[in-house]
Motif scaffolding. Sequence first.
Motif, PDB file in Angstrom:
ATOM      1  N   VAL A 189     -37.672 -15.934 -31.636  1.00 26.85           N
ATOM      2  CA  VAL A 189     -38.325 -16.467 -30.438  1.00 26.85           C
ATOM      3  C   VAL A 189     -37.623 -17.751 -29.990  1.00 26.85           C
ATOM      4  O   VAL A 189     -37.338 -17.940 -28.807  1.00 26.85           O
ATOM      5  N   ALA A 246     -34.340 -16.767 -28.403  1.00 28.55           N
ATOM      6  CA  ALA A 246     -34.493 -16.076 -27.124  1.00 28.55           C
ATOM      7  C   ALA A 246     -35.044 -17.017 -26.065  1.00 28.55           C
ATOM      8  O   ALA A 246     -34.665 -16.925 -24.888  1.00 28.55           O
ATOM      9  N   ALA A 247     -35.938 -17.925 -26.473  1.00 28.78           N
ATOM     10  CA  ALA A 247     -36.522 -18.843 -25.499  1.00 28.78           C
ATOM     11  C   ALA A 247     -35.471 -19.795 -24.945  1.00 28.78           C
ATOM     12  O   ALA A 247     -35.509 -20.173 -23.774  1.00 28.78           O
ATOM     13  N   GLY A 271     -35.289 -18.973 -21.242  1.00 28.30           N
ATOM     14  CA  GLY A 271     -35.957 -19.970 -20.425  1.00 28.30           C
ATOM     15  C   GLY A 271     -35.067 -20.452 -19.293  1.00 28.30           C
ATOM     16  O   GLY A 271     -35.530 -20.691 -18.182  1.00 28.30           O
ATOM     17  N   ASP A 319     -34.023 -11.444 -19.527  1.00 30.25           N
ATOM     18  CA  ASP A 319     -35.474 -11.638 -19.502  1.00 30.25           C
ATOM     19  C   ASP A 319     -35.950 -11.817 -20.933  1.00 30.25           C
ATOM     20  O   ASP A 319     -35.773 -10.932 -21.773  1.00 30.25           O
ATOM     21  N   SER A 320     -36.555 -12.987 -21.208  1.00 30.64           N
ATOM     22  CA  SER A 320     -36.842 -13.290 -22.611  1.00 30.64           C
ATOM     23  C   SER A 320     -37.910 -12.368 -23.192  1.00 30.64           C
ATOM     24  O   SER A 320     -37.857 -12.024 -24.363  1.00 30.64           O
ATOM     25  N   SER A 321     -38.897 -11.934 -22.382  1.00 25.22           N
ATOM     26  CA  SER A 321     -39.931 -11.044 -22.927  1.00 25.22           C
ATOM     27  C   SER A 321     -39.324  -9.719 -23.374  1.00 25.22           C
ATOM     28  O   SER A 321     -39.595  -9.225 -24.464  1.00 25.22           O
ATOM     29  N   ILE A 341     -37.045 -10.250 -26.484  1.00 22.82           N
ATOM     30  CA  ILE A 341     -37.696 -10.414 -27.787  1.00 22.82           C
ATOM     31  C   ILE A 341     -38.255  -9.068 -28.247  1.00 22.82           C
ATOM     32  O   ILE A 341     -38.253  -8.759 -29.446  1.00 22.82           O
TER      33      ILE A 341
END
Lengths: 271, 543
Positions: free
Chosen positions: A81, A84-85, A89, A188-190, A193
Amino acid sequence: MTRARSADLPDVLHAEWTKLRTVASTYWLLLAAAALTIAVGAGAAAAFGCAAGACGAARTGADPARISLTGVYLGQAVVAVLAAAGIGGEYGTGMIRVTLTAAPRRLTVLAAKAAVLTGCVLASGLVAVGGSVLAGWLILPGRGLSAANGYAPLSLANGPDLRAAAGTVIYLALIALLALGITTAIRDSSTAIGVVLGLLYLFPIISEVVSGHALARRLEQIAPMTAGLDIEATVGLRSLPLAPWEGLGVLAAWAAGALVLGGLSLRLRDA
Amino acid sequence: MTAIAPYRSPVTPGRDGFAQLLRAEWTKFRTVRGWVVGILVAVLLTVGIGLTGSSGCGFNSNGTGACPAAPTGPGGAAVTDRFYFVHQPLTGDGTVTARVTSLTGVYSPSGYTGAPQTGPGALKGYRSGVQPWAKAGIMIKASTGQGTAYAALLVTGANGVRMQDDYTGDIAGLPGPVSAAAPRWLRLVRSGNSVSGYDSLNGTRWSLVGTVTLSGLPRTAQAGPFTASPSSMVLTQSLGTVATTGAAPTIATAAFDHVALSGAGGAWTGTSVGGGAARPGGGNANVNGPGNAAEPFNGGFRPSGTAGFTVRGSGDIAPNVPEAADGSGTSPTQVLDIGTFLGLIAMVVVGASFITAEYRRGLIRTTLTAAPHRTRVLAAKALVIAAVTFAAGLAATGVTLLLDVARAGSAIPPLTALTEVRMIVGTAALLAVASVLALALGVLARRGIAAVSAAIVVIVLPFLLAYIPGSLSTGAQDWLLRIFPAAGFAVSQAFPAYHQVVAPYQPNMGYFPLAPWVGFLVLCAWAAVAFAAAAYRLGRRDA
């Protein structure tokens, strides 16, 4: 009049370090990674049980190092996380355009991000693994894995235990790099992940279901998590799908592949 | 001076009901290409895995390629029915009595190691020891065919006296092991379709164990002593997996005396029902004469003293558990679950993004301006995402399971239509509830990455940790699948677990610690709590 100069790696490193350290969530995530790893590892050690008289090392096949490091299953998700954030972000807020305007050498930016991230995760991983090993050393002898039953106490002076501990710290850093590469490619981080955790968690589930099949062993050899965690093994090395360092090598190959993919995507696509 | 009339829009005001909210949310969903593609990818991944990983004997750890169908019992479910039966016809009502004075056995501690199944070397490497569920006792059975109705009163290796009927029924009687010093008297009394079992320590004071009703018991049934001994199972742990590598047939020998059958005067016949125990090499042994040393797993009997027998038998009389050593086929739960996991991750991502994208883009402010009743907005979102993921999930799980069952043929023991519907609809509902959980987490976290990772960690990780041997004790592993949302996967369990059959009842084999709907309710409880918290936070926080 100051002459304009292009941003070099040290400048970009400094910029990335500033970005990472000035976001509150970085500290929370690093702390959570270490705390959750230790908590789950201690919980797994406390929950370990063997019937009285059946705790001999040959009977249980239990691996004290692996039990103590169970928390890595959860800790790696937090590390992913964080990774990826960091890049996700920037895409989410549009910061990436500022970053690439200030430092147009895109691969340098990715390298700097990877370096800063690796440093942070290594620090957090050291705490996580050190705490887990300490918890295992304190708890496991009371749960039947004592010297009397033929288990050597967990000690970083032992070659295999040291390999498991150091290797797990490296493992966490490689997971961060894998997540960084995949998020850079997906943006896209969502979604990223989801892909990263899917890669980590689903391979072992699939190989479990086809257990007994030749395919299962092949899957265990190529899966990033299963192969990478071979580094935690201190007993039963012969039945491992891969030797410990080979396994970590497989994960390193995954991380490198993801970074190449991310680098290509960063280089070739408009931000 | 003229007063200026305030501007009034000539457009008639739109209705502002829940239906309009639903329509708005549905429009938002279907016009984001990434989400629609994500759901379609989820369906394709689920079905694709189902197509590549077909259930079949190939997945069986002791699989041989041959896939004999298990016989079916009176209820239509697959059963295991192999044992040695010494019998005479019993016409109408009557009583059968016997005393068991010993139950011993042999087993192979290393599992099947390729020793020959016939001839003098067949029991090479065997040691003495009786299986916990080895069975010796008396039985009234419709015929000597496999899968026919029966009632039996029996002593077991380690589980005391039991009254069993029609493969699944199991009632406990006197506890403790049997020996010459502590023999067990057993009596079955048939009266019409009902059979009562009585046990006794001395043959004078009898106590009722249970009464069972058998449908399909003909007027003339077969009655007499029998012996069975289920195959042993060796669970080996390799890192990250538990595998049943060694399964080998075992033999039990029981000594009976005082055998009495009301109205009987004929000769006793020995029958190896089902032709003896399954052989790891595939196929069953031929029926041979009593006590034939060349076919040890067929069993046999030898008269001893007056009204006494020594009966040797192998096999089991029990429900078919695919993962047990005597079971056949595989559980389709495994293929369904891995497909579901792939679909689940995609649906969790879409479910969380459905709200977090609004926060990221600022659309949430428009949404809440248009529909100020925030809980209703959340409810509409939840309904839309649940309906979409349920419909997509239904297509995915339906195609996966039905294709798998059709392709595997006899490799999957028969599933009742009700079970298939429960597995398909329940797993689709699991996906829907999981996406609502992700949506609620999205409201709480407002960031997609946090919501997605939290949802995956609570749903997938406990499932993974639940079968890593050596990491957690079995009890702790079971608790993971009782308290975390991963418990919801219980809804995909195809076959029940039976305490009287030894098998690796693990989640990766398709067995869960909670009953199907109970496990599903655990997931629902998590989603409900998350939804309530999300509704509260959405109402209290500025968007």
